[in-house]
Design an enzyme around this catalytic site. Structure first.
Site, PDB file in Angstrom:
ATOM      1  N   LYS A  13       1.406   3.814  -3.236  1.00 33.76           N
ATOM      2  CA  LYS A  13       1.345   5.460  -3.248  1.00 33.76           C
ATOM      3  C   LYS A  13       2.396   6.143  -3.214  1.00 33.76           C
ATOM      4  O   LYS A  13       2.676   7.275  -3.939  1.00 33.76           O
ATOM      5  CB  LYS A  13       0.737   5.843  -1.781  1.00 33.76           C
ATOM      6  CG  LYS A  13      -0.616   5.041  -1.565  1.00 33.76           C
ATOM      7  CD  LYS A  13      -1.751   5.517  -2.433  1.00 33.76           C
ATOM      8  CE  LYS A  13      -3.073   5.055  -1.914  1.00 33.76           C
ATOM      9  NZ  LYS A  13      -4.127   5.787  -2.797  1.00 33.76           N
TER      10      LYS A  13
ATOM     11  N   TYR B  84       0.694  -1.187  -0.175  1.00 33.17           N
ATOM     12  CA  TYR B  84      -0.023   0.115  -0.013  1.00 33.17           C
ATOM     13  C   TYR B  84       0.861   1.277  -0.069  1.00 33.17           C
ATOM     14  O   TYR B  84       0.867   2.211  -0.771  1.00 33.17           O
ATOM     15  CB  TYR B  84      -1.012   0.020   1.226  1.00 33.17           C
ATOM     16  CG  TYR B  84      -2.061   0.925   1.038  1.00 33.17           C
ATOM     17  CD1 TYR B  84      -2.938   1.084   0.318  1.00 33.17           C
ATOM     18  CD2 TYR B  84      -1.835   2.226   2.006  1.00 33.17           C
ATOM     19  CE1 TYR B  84      -4.012   2.061   0.392  1.00 33.17           C
ATOM     20  CE2 TYR B  84      -2.879   3.136   2.057  1.00 33.17           C
ATOM     21  CZ  TYR B  84      -3.813   3.158   1.165  1.00 33.17           C
ATOM     22  OH  TYR B  84      -4.827   4.182   1.094  1.00 33.17           O
TER      23      TYR B  84
END
Length: 292
Positions: free
Chosen positions: A190, A186
């Site tokens: 990003k 994650y």
């Protein structure tokens, strides 16, 4: 029949729990009171965002929200509808949702696109001054490949279309601890998106890195719900440490859009988002200190 020595085990457990609580308290305390280097600039941006709204409205700018069906997008739509800062706001998503006509005015228009055929929707991304990119999913919901498809491929492809369509200012909602070298999917994804957006050279790129969003999601996410339950008392004692109300994020995005800066690229961490929302007492404390 089970038997254990209460006079030995219970005190031991109590000591262990107390030790963990002290360690966590120290951890949250260090985050809460970690100084913000550019606090004066952030307070100025929040104040400018509040004071320059009338001038901004007169400019007749247009905006686009990507991911308006998500939690942050929904709050952002509501706030923009109340403020009426843009003459036109395009809401781009994979599906159309009911909008409260008593709140949302005719300047809002929904556009449904097929994210697998984004080149066919090039016209929908043209003619916008400001973009709010709130698109995202989770690995639990979409699987690893699906997550990367949405949070990386779709975000970057739509940003490219918006840039070629004339967009000047893009705001990207990233996440706390985003890092393109991270071992976690994650935060790594990003971070990779952040780096890719930087080389697109928007006139202004604003990256927001909120931590745990305090919001009652319409979409059930058990782990996030449990985290919010555990962190609710923490957010009361240490409000800026690792949590942020979703309304603060949306308000900060609006204040960023309205304010001006000479920076082409800016990144705002969780505590800075609190300040930019104009709802944090940090700026008020700074003002009182100056007047003394």
């Amino acid at each position: 029949m089970l038997w254990f020595k209460c006079d030995e085990i219970i005190p031991g457990v109590a000591i262990a729990v107390g030790f963990i609580a002290i360690c966590l308290g120290g951890f949250f305390l260090s985050y809460e009171y970690d100084p913000i280097v550019n606090v004066e600039i952030l307070c100025s941006m929040a104040e400018e965002g509040e004071n320059q709204r009338d001038i901004f409205r007169q400019a007749g700018k247009t905006a686009v929200i990507l991911g308006h069906t998500g939690e942050t997008g929904r709050v952002l739509v509501k706030l923009l509808a109340q403020e009426k800062l843009f003459k036109k706001v395009t809401l781009i998503g994979r599906r159309e949702i009911p909008l409260d006509k008593e709140v949302v005015g005719p300047e809002f228009e929904q556009k449904v696109v097929d994210f697998e055929k984004l080149d066919d929707y090039e016209e929908d991304f043209k003619g916008h001054d400001v973009g709010f990119w709130c698109l995202g999913t989770t690995k639990a919901k979409s699987g690893e490949e699906g997550f990367k498809r949405v949070d990386y491929d779709y975000v970057l492809k739509t940003a490219e279309l918006a840039k070629s369509g004339g967009m000047k200012h893009l705001q990207f909602m990233s996440t706390h601890s985003a890092d393109h070298t991270s071992s976690l999917l994650y935060t790594r994804t990003k971070g990779q998106v952040e780096e890719a957006l930087k080389v697109m050279h928007f006139e202004r790129l604003s990256i927001l890195r909120p931590a745990v969003l305090m919001v009652d999601r319409q979409e059930s996410r058990k782990m996030e719900a449990f985290a919010r339950f555990v962190l609710t008392p923490v957010s009361k004692l240490f409000p800026t440490a690792i949590t942020v109300p979703i309304e603060y994020v949306a308000t900060a995005m609006i204040n960023i859009a309205v304010s001006t800066t000479d920076k082409n690229c800016e990144t705002f961490e969780n505590k800075e988002i609190h300040v930019l929302s104009g709802k944090s007492p940090i700026c008020q404390k700074k003002e009182k200190t100056k007047t003394k």
